[in-house]
Motif scaffolding. Structure first.
Motif, PDB file in Angstrom:
ATOM      1  N   GLU A  17     -12.313  -5.101  -0.604  1.00 14.97           N
ATOM      2  CA  GLU A  17     -13.057  -4.263   0.348  1.00 14.97           C
ATOM      3  C   GLU A  17     -12.109  -3.267   1.018  1.00 14.97           C
ATOM      4  N   LEU A  18     -10.955  -3.769   1.450  1.00 14.72           N
ATOM      5  CA  LEU A  18      -9.972  -2.890   2.092  1.00 14.72           C
ATOM      6  C   LEU A  18      -9.560  -1.775   1.133  1.00 14.72           C
ATOM      7  N   GLY A  19      -9.324  -2.142  -0.111  1.00 18.14           N
ATOM      8  CA  GLY A  19      -8.847  -1.175  -1.092  1.00 18.14           C
ATOM      9  C   GLY A  19      -9.886  -0.097  -1.391  1.00 18.14           C
ATOM     10  N   LEU A  20     -11.155  -0.456  -1.296  1.00 16.78           N
ATOM     11  CA  LEU A  20     -12.216   0.516  -1.601  1.00 16.78           C
ATOM     12  C   LEU A  20     -12.445   1.483  -0.441  1.00 16.78           C
ATOM     13  N   GLY A  21     -12.126   1.017   0.784  1.00 15.75           N
ATOM     14  CA  GLY A  21     -12.420   1.857   1.950  1.00 15.75           C
ATOM     15  C   GLY A  21     -11.423   2.999   2.078  1.00 15.75           C
ATOM     16  N   ARG A  22     -11.903   4.180   2.420  1.00 14.55           N
ATOM     17  CA  ARG A  22     -11.032   5.344   2.510  1.00 14.55           C
ATOM     18  C   ARG A  22      -9.939   5.151   3.568  1.00 14.55           C
ATOM     19  N   GLU A  23     -10.328   4.591   4.725  1.00 15.92           N
ATOM     20  CA  GLU A  23      -9.344   4.443   5.800  1.00 15.92           C
ATOM     21  C   GLU A  23      -8.428   3.233   5.599  1.00 15.92           C
ATOM     22  N   THR A  24      -8.994   2.189   4.981  1.00 18.51           N
ATOM     23  CA  THR A  24      -8.258   0.929   4.907  1.00 18.51           C
ATOM     24  C   THR A  24      -7.427   0.799   3.637  1.00 18.51           C
ATOM     25  N   ASN A  25      -7.640   1.718   2.712  1.00 22.73           N
ATOM     26  CA  ASN A  25      -6.998   1.616   1.400  1.00 22.73           C
ATOM     27  C   ASN A  25      -5.493   1.357   1.485  1.00 22.73           C
ATOM     28  N   ALA A  26      -4.850   2.046   2.417  1.00 22.83           N
ATOM     29  CA  ALA A  26      -3.396   1.950   2.501  1.00 22.83           C
ATOM     30  C   ALA A  26      -2.921   0.558   2.918  1.00 22.83           C
ATOM     31  N   ASN A  27      -3.810  -0.215   3.590  1.00 20.61           N
ATOM     32  CA  ASN A  27      -3.401  -1.540   4.067  1.00 20.61           C
ATOM     33  C   ASN A  27      -3.625  -2.642   3.047  1.00 20.61           C
ATOM     34  N   SER A  28      -4.278  -2.273   1.947  1.00 21.21           N
ATOM     35  CA  SER A  28      -4.622  -3.315   0.990  1.00 21.21           C
ATOM     36  C   SER A  28      -3.523  -3.468  -0.052  1.00 21.21           C
ATOM     37  N   SER A  29      -3.321  -4.711  -0.484  1.00 20.58           N
ATOM     38  CA  SER A  29      -2.350  -4.912  -1.567  1.00 20.58           C
ATOM     39  C   SER A  29      -3.005  -4.671  -2.921  1.00 20.58           C
ATOM     40  N   VAL A  30      -4.342  -4.694  -2.937  1.00 22.68           N
ATOM     41  CA  VAL A  30      -5.055  -4.442  -4.182  1.00 22.68           C
ATOM     42  C   VAL A  30      -5.561  -3.002  -4.124  1.00 22.68           C
ATOM     43  N   ARG A  31      -5.019  -2.130  -4.993  1.00 20.63           N
ATOM     44  CA  ARG A  31      -5.212  -0.697  -4.772  1.00 20.63           C
ATOM     45  C   ARG A  31      -6.612  -0.183  -5.095  1.00 20.63           C
ATOM     46  N   MET A  32      -7.332  -0.836  -5.996  1.00 30.80           N
ATOM     47  CA  MET A  32      -8.707  -0.451  -6.329  1.00 30.80           C
ATOM     48  C   MET A  32      -8.783   1.028  -6.728  1.00 30.80           C
ATOM     49  N   LEU A  33      -8.065   1.370  -7.792  1.00 29.00           N
ATOM     50  CA  LEU A  33      -7.934   2.780  -8.167  1.00 29.00           C
ATOM     51  C   LEU A  33      -9.147   3.270  -8.957  1.00 29.00           C
ATOM     52  N   PRO A  34      -9.719   4.385  -8.556  1.00 27.41           N
ATOM     53  CA  PRO A  34     -10.826   4.966  -9.331  1.00 27.41           C
ATOM     54  C   PRO A  34     -10.281   5.435 -10.685  1.00 27.41           C
ATOM     55  N   THR A  35     -11.080   5.309 -11.727  1.00 26.34           N
ATOM     56  CA  THR A  35     -10.597   5.684 -13.063  1.00 26.34           C
ATOM     57  C   THR A  35     -11.317   6.908 -13.613  1.00 26.34           C
ATOM     58  N   TYR A  36     -12.372   7.313 -12.937  1.00 32.01           N
ATOM     59  CA  TYR A  36     -13.218   8.400 -13.420  1.00 32.01           C
ATOM     60  C   TYR A  36     -13.895   8.064 -14.756  1.00 32.01           C
ATOM     61  N   VAL A  37     -13.850   6.794 -15.091  1.00 34.51           N
ATOM     62  CA  VAL A  37     -14.644   6.332 -16.241  1.00 34.51           C
ATOM     63  C   VAL A  37     -15.956   5.833 -15.661  1.00 34.51           C
ATOM     64  N   CYS A  38     -17.051   6.569 -16.008  1.00 33.39           N
ATOM     65  CA  CYS A  38     -18.310   6.275 -15.340  1.00 33.39           C
ATOM     66  C   CYS A  38     -19.341   5.656 -16.263  1.00 33.39           C
ATOM     67  N   GLY A  39     -18.983   5.467 -17.486  1.00 35.98           N
ATOM     68  CA  GLY A  39     -19.968   4.855 -18.378  1.00 35.98           C
ATOM     69  C   GLY A  39     -19.259   4.078 -19.460  1.00 35.98           C
ATOM     70  N   THR A  40     -19.919   3.073 -19.953  1.00 33.64           N
ATOM     71  CA  THR A  40     -19.384   2.328 -21.082  1.00 33.64           C
ATOM     72  C   THR A  40     -20.026   2.911 -22.343  1.00 33.64           C
ATOM     73  N   PRO A  41     -19.475   2.624 -23.508  1.00 36.03           N
ATOM     74  CA  PRO A  41     -19.972   3.254 -24.742  1.00 36.03           C
ATOM     75  C   PRO A  41     -21.452   2.936 -24.968  1.00 36.03           C
TER      76      PRO A  41
END
Ligand code: ADP
Ligand code: MG
Length: 919
Positions: free
Chosen positions: A504-528
């Motif tokens: 949750e922290l990693g997903l939040g814009r403000e809290t992202n920096a405090n999280s150890s789990v970065r939750m990085l967006p990949t811009y992959v929006c669909g599966t095959p």
């Protein structure tokens, strides 16, 4: 004389027949070991719960109580921890009034306890607690070393209220009644086991014991006897007629619940033949001996081998031959008809080369016979035949045990020490010679060294007690050492909760920096969706191998070709320019080989390091992991670095369309097969996961519609300290010796790069505490990364046996005993189990979040998995799935193995991206 010849022949068993006897014995042994047939087996193969032999480190004072036919013997044994070179023994013998053996059980145990008290009164020991070993030579149903129900009395005992009860408890209660609160009954044993225990030679354990004939207990120097001034120790017949025991593979001892390691099995082979298996070798003399015995039709093997009976067999042969008028023509044989007038001891004297004839004359004359020279000669021949037969039968039995051990340990050749006790062996060298040579003939694949044992029952019992105590202490210490690695259900729930919070922290814009789990967006929006087509290039960087691939996505299939390229450590840890130049060189080499130089194919780049992705083809490296540290890359867009290198190399045919993490590639490649695959998991060199998150929940990306794949970078979970409670000292050591100290803390508990290291540090700690390899320090084990994670897979594989473990350890120059191997396996199991459980706790947080996102009571989802650890380890996937099921019962999670996710997946991401843009 034909009659004498016939008698001698009947008493001689041919080699062919001995082979047959050996095989019958082996069959009966298997019958005794198997749960289904145990009840009807003659050779009972009783588990003893003794799972180790002395290693020489046993130390301290031990009390032994031995219940004999007419006496109770107490012993005080001091072991010095010197390899059992010089145990000190004192003992005392108490005569037991006859009524005790016929009265109430309580009185028997009270009597024994009084003996203990009287004995202890004359002894001082610095020890607070005195461990007691109880030698109880009756048939028991044993379920632990210190738990044994008496099945039935024998040997003339008939005490009431004991059969069916735990005799250890009865003794312990009686000892309490004597207010001896410091005496603990820690082991109960049969007399055979002790023999095995006293015959250990330094570094070469004794794993088989035989008893042939009576064991006369006090074979020790007079001074050790505490019987008052001038008293002589009475000779106590201590042993049974014949019996044996050996260290069997515990998993084959089906009557006991142990499944790893070895356990001593008491064969009770005296009963062999009671169902008629030996009928074709029995002589009429054996039949007479049996009929006149107190237990007709029982213990047929013992009645041919045990020294209680040899004199009797000779006596009946003499009676028969006298009746045929070929012996004692001039005298009455009336005296010969009395049972037991000819002792086995006399038989043994008669067969001696020097005075044998004189002894024969003397013995026969004592029976009122007037033997001629020829009579004496024939008597001697008969005696020899009877003793030799006993030795050859014993050899057949021993050969059966040896071959059984050799086969069940899957050895080509078994080398083993055999402890032997009993007057037949000690008193007569010829017996030992026959035993040795015939055993060699019948078990040619085994090399057995026979070792004489003295007073196995007394000293041996102390050894058993000492070993039991040593094992209990070691167990406590091992448990203590491994305890921090064992996670409870509550621990796992806490970790799951922490992961959820970090997500949750990693997903939040403000809290992202405090999280150890970065939750990085990949811009992959669909599966095959299956409509993807075309040819693509793919790069896979960030695993053990760097690869270049061409992927051809067709209507029905995906075809691939690839090359593996080495990235030398100097380049991994050199400059960024050199690294990317090297990559371009590899691509050019690949394109030349595949004749792809002319084409400009879309390229998917699997780059398995944490990146801040700004678009599908724009990824800023946040930090290196997994042993990479090339300079000048962190903070840069890796696609840009690749393009610059291409330019430097004048290579203009590259069109990078997507950078993906290997987790994403894995999810995509599995998604091509299974549309429910919305999670990717890697457990290889490192560990990581990705999943499809609602875009509206991703505070770090604009947009509210649909879903986006999130690269969790969960390897860094805990880098902010949130997992500190769960790190063990070993984890800290592993972390301190990495190039990214304090980073990727979760990964360092789970993945292939580290599990071997964790095990190595635990092993070093065990050696230091002298719990492993007899405390011998081993330099090779101090070498970083010498204990590879793939060893865990082989060591934990069932059925490969502990020889595999021994071989692996041997390569590390470690001389591992059998028990060392069992312990090493336990350590590996603890480490890999924890890894699987931690992984499950992480995944549980992911699937529960997805379920809640979608407002479902039940979620069905597939996880695409890649990574050699997950794929090759024998238990990892099962433990992971079980724990996940337990932690997230509302999610129905299927696992799909990805085939080359990082190659195929990158191409599929490129393909999905191209789906819209090209016709
Ligand atoms: P990567 O994750 O680098 O793409 P892999 O998935 O092949 O590569 O994982 C490599 C890791 O797997 C190595 O760290 C190695 O320790 C581990 N490994 C290799 N063989 C085995 C095995 N038989 N059992 C368990 N782990 C293994
Ligand atoms: Mg990989």
């Amino acid at each position: 004389c034909p009659q004498v010849q016939r008698a001698l022949q009947a008493l001689t068993i041919s080699l062919d027949m001995l082979w047959e006897v050996k095989e019958r014995m082996q069959r009966d042994m298997r019958k005794g070991l198997s749960r289904d047939t145990h009840a009807e087996a003659n050779v009972r193969m009783l588990p003893t719960y003794i799972c180790s032999t002395p290693d020489g480190s046993e130390k301290g004072d031990f009390l032994v109580v031995e219940l004999c036919q007419t006496h109770v013997r107490t012993l005080w044994v001091t072991l010095l921890g010197d390899g059992n070179q010089s145990p000190q023994v004192m003992y005392k013998i108490f005569e037991m009034p006859e009524h005790i053996t016929q009265g109430k059980g309580e009185e028997l145990f009270d009597f024994i306890a009084q003996c203990v008290r009287e004995f202890l009164a004359g002894i001082s020991s610095p020890q607070e607690n005195i461990p007691l070993g109880f030698v109880f030579p009756f048939t028991c149903r044993q379920t632990q070393l210190d738990k044994a129900e008496l099945v039935a009395w024998s040997k003339g005992f008939r005490c009431s209220d004991v059969e069916g009860k735990d005799v250890v408890q009865l003794l312990q209660a009686a000892i309490k009644k004597q207010e001896l609160y410091h005496v603990d009954v820690v082991a109960l044993m049969n007399d055979t086991v002790g023999t095995m225990m006293t015959c250990n030679v330094a570094g070469k354990p004794c794993e088989v014991a035989l008893i042939v004939g009576e064991q006369w207990a006090p074979c020790m120097p007079r001074g050790w006897f505490l019987g008052g001034a001038g008293a002589q120790p009475p000779l106590l017949p201590a042993g049974s007629g014949t019996n044996s025991c050996f260290m069997a593979e515990a998993e084959q001892v089906e009557m006991a619940e142990e499944s790893s390691g070895r356990m001593c099995v008491n064969t009770e082979w005296g009963y062999f033949g009671d169902n008629g298996t030996l009928n074709d070798i029995l002589t009429p003399y054996d039949q007479h001996v049996d009929e006149e015995s107190s237990n007709p039709k029982e213990k047929r093997f013992e009645k041919m081998v045990g020294s209680l009976y040899l004199g009797e067999i000779v006596r009946h042969a003499l009676i028969a031959l006298a009746a045929e008028k070929v012996l004692f023509l001039e005298s009455s044989i009336a005296a010969l008809k009395t049972k037991d007038v000819l002792k086995t001891q006399q038989v043994l004297e008669i067969i001696k080369n020097e005075d044998g004839m004189a002894e024969a004359k003397r013995a026969l004359e004592a029976l009122g016979l007037r033997p001629t020279e020829r009579d004496c000669c024939r008597v001697q021949q008969l005696c020899r035949a009877v003793v030799s037969r006993a030795a050859t039968l014993c050899a057949a039995g021993l050969a059966a045990i040896l071959s059984h051990m050799c086969q069940s340990r899957e050895l080509e050749r078994l080398v083993v020490n055999v402890g032997v006790d009993g007057d037949l062996y000690h008193g007569h060298t010829r017996f030992g010679e026959i035993l040795q040579s015939v055993t060699g003939l019948l078990a040619p694949d085994c090399i057995a060294t026979l070792l004489p044992s003295k007073d196995g029952t007394g000293r041996g019992a102390a050894m058993v007690t000492a070993v039991a105590l040593r094992l209990a202490t070691q167990r406590r210490e091992v448990n203590g050492l491994l305890a921090p690695l064992r996670l409870s259900r509550a621990d796992l729930e806490r970790i799951q909760g922490l992961m959820r919070r970090e997500m949750e922290l990693g997903l939040g814009r403000e809290t992202n920096a405090n999280s150890s789990v970065r939750m990085l967006p990949t811009y992959v929006c669909g599966t095959p969706d299956g409509t993807e087509r075309g040819d693509f290039l793919a790069l896979d960087l960030g695993g053990t191998n760097f690869r270049v691939l061409v992927v051809r996505v067709g209507q029905d299939s995906i075809r691939m070709a690839s090359e593996i390229y080495v990235i030398p450590t100097t380049i991994m840890q050199g400059t960024g320019e050199a690294l990317f130049d090297h990559i371009i060189d590899c691509i050019i080499d690949f394109q030349l080989k595949q004749e792809l130089m002319e084409e400009v194919l879309p390229l998917g780049f699997t780059f398995s390091f944490p990146c801040q992705q700004l678009g599908l083809d724009k990824a800023v490296l946040l930090t290196w992991t997994k042993g990479f540290s090339a300079s000048g890359c962190v903070g840069q867009d890796v696609v840009q670095l690749l393009r610059q290198a291409a330019q430097r190399k004048q290579h203009f045919g590259l069109k990078v369309v997507a950078v993906v993490n290997d987790t994403v590639g894995t999810m995509m490649s599995c998604g091509y097969e299974d549309p429910k695959c919305e999670i990717g998991l890697i457990v290889g060199t490192g560990t990581n996961a990705c999943y499809m998150e609602e875009t509206k929940n991703v505070g770090t990306v604009e947009g509210e519609q649909g879903r986006m794949c999130i690269n969790m970078e969960w390897g860094a979970f805990g880098d902010n300290g949130c997992l500190d409670d769960f790190f063990t000292g070993f984890d800290v050591l592993v972390d301190e010796n990495t190039i990214n100290r304090g980073k990727q803390r979760f990964e360092k508990l789970i993945s292939g790069m580290y599990l071997g290291e964790i095990v190595r540090h635990i092993l070093l700690a065990l050696v230091k505490k002298e719990l492993l390899f007899r405390g011998k320090s081993c330099d090779k084990l101090r070498t970083k990364d010498i204990f590879q994670t793939k060893f865990l897979s082989s060591i934990e594989t069932d059925g490969l046996g502990l020889r595999q473990v021994q071989a692996i350890l041997q390569d590390l120059e470690l001389q591992a005993s059998f028990e060392d191997c069992v312990l090493v396996r336990e350590v590996c199991q603890a480490v890999s189990l924890r890894a699987a459980q931690l992984c499950a706790a992480g995944l549980a947080a992911v699937v529960e979040k997805m379920r809640e996102n979608r407002g479902l009571d039940q979620l069905a989802v597939t996880v695409g998995v890649d990574g050699t650890l997950y794929k090759m380890h024998p238990n990892f996937s099962q433990h992971l799935q079980q724990t996940l099921q337990d932690l997230a019962p509302n999610c129905n999670v299927t696992f799909l193995l990805s085939e080359d996710g990082s190659g195929k997946g990158a191409a599929l991401v490129a393909a999905v991206a191209c789906r819209g843009s090209e016709p």
